[in-house]
Design an enzyme around this catalytic site. Structure first.
Site, PDB file in Angstrom:
ATOM      1  N   CYS A   1      37.988  98.588 107.400  1.00 18.79           N
ATOM      2  CA  CYS A   1      38.257  98.867 108.919  1.00 18.79           C
ATOM      3  C   CYS A   1      39.516  99.807 109.087  1.00 18.79           C
ATOM      4  O   CYS A   1      39.582 100.943 108.806  1.00 18.79           O
ATOM      5  CB  CYS A   1      38.046  97.558 109.676  1.00 18.79           C
ATOM      6  SG  CYS A   1      37.422  98.192 111.408  1.00 18.79           S
TER       7      CYS A   1
ATOM      8  N   HIS B   1      33.145  95.108 107.929  1.00 18.52           N
ATOM      9  CA  HIS B   1      33.892  93.661 107.588  1.00 18.52           C
ATOM     10  C   HIS B   1      33.083  93.078 106.436  1.00 18.52           C
ATOM     11  O   HIS B   1      32.600  92.021 107.113  1.00 18.52           O
ATOM     12  CB  HIS B   1      34.278  93.068 108.727  1.00 18.52           C
ATOM     13  CG  HIS B   1      35.377  93.450 109.650  1.00 18.52           C
ATOM     14  ND1 HIS B   1      36.760  93.334 109.152  1.00 18.52           N
ATOM     15  CD2 HIS B   1      35.395  94.341 110.820  1.00 18.52           C
ATOM     16  CE1 HIS B   1      37.741  93.964 110.062  1.00 18.52           C
ATOM     17  NE2 HIS B   1      36.799  94.748 110.984  1.00 18.52           N
TER      18      HIS B   1
ATOM     19  N   GLU C   1      34.167  90.858 104.948  1.00 19.60           N
ATOM     20  CA  GLU C   1      34.682  89.512 104.324  1.00 19.60           C
ATOM     21  C   GLU C   1      34.280  88.320 105.543  1.00 19.60           C
ATOM     22  O   GLU C   1      34.208  87.401 104.956  1.00 19.60           O
ATOM     23  CB  GLU C   1      36.250  89.635 104.579  1.00 19.60           C
ATOM     24  CG  GLU C   1      36.841  89.628 106.008  1.00 19.60           C
ATOM     25  CD  GLU C   1      36.414  90.864 106.758  1.00 19.60           C
ATOM     26  OE1 GLU C   1      36.274  91.934 106.253  1.00 19.60           O
ATOM     27  OE2 GLU C   1      37.030  90.928 108.138  1.00 19.60           O
TER      28      GLU C   1
HETATM   29  N1  LIG Z   1      42.190  99.819 115.910  1.00 17.84           N
HETATM   30  C1  LIG Z   1      41.133 100.469 115.038  1.00 17.84           C
HETATM   31  C2  LIG Z   1      41.025  99.422 113.776  1.00 17.84           C
HETATM   32  C3  LIG Z   1      39.697  98.463 113.924  1.00 17.84           C
HETATM   33  C4  LIG Z   1      39.879  97.006 112.975  1.00 17.84           C
HETATM   34  O1  LIG Z   1      40.380  97.187 112.027  1.00 17.84           O
HETATM   35  N2  LIG Z   1      39.356  96.028 113.653  1.00 17.84           N
HETATM   36  C5  LIG Z   1      39.590  94.780 112.960  1.00 17.84           C
HETATM   37  C6  LIG Z   1      39.107  93.797 113.680  1.00 17.84           C
HETATM   38  C7  LIG Z   1      39.509  92.262 113.659  1.00 17.84           C
HETATM   39  C8  LIG Z   1      39.237  91.726 112.123  1.00 17.84           C
HETATM   40  O2  LIG Z   1      40.215  92.230 111.311  1.00 17.84           O
HETATM   41  O3  LIG Z   1      38.544  91.297 111.985  1.00 17.84           O
HETATM   42  C9  LIG Z   1      39.954 100.940 115.700  1.00 17.84           C
HETATM   43  O4  LIG Z   1      39.609 100.473 116.717  1.00 17.84           O
HETATM   44  O5  LIG Z   1      38.979 101.543 115.065  1.00 17.84           O
END
Ligand SMILES: N[C@@H](CCC(=O)NCCCC(=O)O)C(=O)O
Length: 271
Positions: A130, A240, A242
């Site tokens: 992400c 994600h 994970e």
């Molecule tokens: N701010 C960026 C990054 C988005 C991101 O990495 N979100 C993670 C969500 C929470 C997690 O780690 O589970 C965007 O908005 O693109």
């Protein structure tokens, strides 16, 4: 499949943390989901990499910490990448403007910049997730769309977090991705289409010339990219893997492939 290895055989992977400012006290933190998935399905041991203030973004990290690792994971986080910090980690010295909850995290940007720089120099496996994919893209000179919702309503809805759902359900599959059949991801996924979750409002606008597109969403947004000519697995994904890894085949395949790349990399190092 859950990998079981004796502790001494595990590769050691650094996972990026984030800065949290509560009551004027700076803390480093990350979600345990990343560590659990890496430990259980990548078969690696994890160490948490602390974030940096501007004056600390120096050489010592690369030589003292990164050389001892077998891989690095750029984790996800809500805050948005600051491109200026990613390209010059020691340049912005303004602690009062460094951290804004879920919006700005320059200490994390500095960590990401130095971790990517070292990992590339060392030829070490990288897994970006992400924000981690976005960091890779910005580090190599690509750009991000500041808001997918403003880019297109349809894309905003497709990729955004779903705050009305319970947390766990926000990580359910949200859209399909098409996987390039001649890239680094295809031999791992062994499919050209998969379903992925989606919790982001920024996304890749121009892909850095050093990266190759590995997967894309129905609206064309880059969903995975790898470092061209990498000596090992150096890849980032916008989803994600994970969160629901125990029930998500693609997630398990990714962590397993990353763990295996870390073991191979460790074998190439001079001890
Ligand atoms: N701010 C960026 C990054 C988005 C991101 O990495 N979100 C993670 C969500 C929470 C997690 O780690 O589970 C965007 O908005 O693109």
């Amino acid at each position: 499949m859950r990998l079981q290895q004796p502790e001494r055989a595990r590769a050691v992977v650094g996972v990026t943390s984030n800065r949290l400012l509560v009551d004027g006290v700076h803390r480093d933190w990350l979600r345990r989901k990343y560590v659990q998935a890496l430990h259980r399905h990548g078969g690696v041991a994890c160490v948490v990499l602390p974030t940096f203030d501007a004056e600390d973004a120096g050489e010592a990290f690369a030589t003292t910490i990164m050389r001892r690792l077998d891989g690095v994971v750029l984790t996800g986080d809500e805050s948005n990448v600051d491109p200026a910090v990613l390209s010059a980690p020691a340049s912005l010295v303004d602690p009062d403007r460094d951290v804004e909850a879920e919006i700005l995290d320059r200490p994390r940007d500095r960590l990401a910049a130095v971790a990517i720089q070292s990992a590339i120099a060392l030829g070490m496996p990288i897994l970006g997730i992400c924000r981690g994919l976005q960091e890779l893209n910005v580090y190599f000179g690509g750009t991000l769309r500041p808001s997918l919702a403003e880019w297109s309503l349809e894309s905003g809805a497709m990729h955004a977090e779903k705050p009305d759902r319970p947390r766990d359900r926000q990580y359910d599959a949200a859209h399909s991705v098409r996987i390039s059949s001649d890239g680094a991801l295809f031999p791992i996924a062994r499919t050209i289409e998969a379903q992925v979750n989606s919790l982001h409002n920024q996304g890749i606008e121009s892909l850095a010339p050093a990266l190759r597109r590995e997967a894309w969403a129905p609206d064309g947004l880059v969903e995975a990219a790898s470092v061209i000519g990498a000596p090992t697995l150096q890849i980032g994904v916008q989803w994600h893997p994970e969160w629901h890894v125990s029930t998500d085949l693609l997630g398990r395949q990714l962590f397993r492939a990353f763990g295996e790349a870390c073991v191979v990399y460790r074998g190439t190092k001079n001890h």
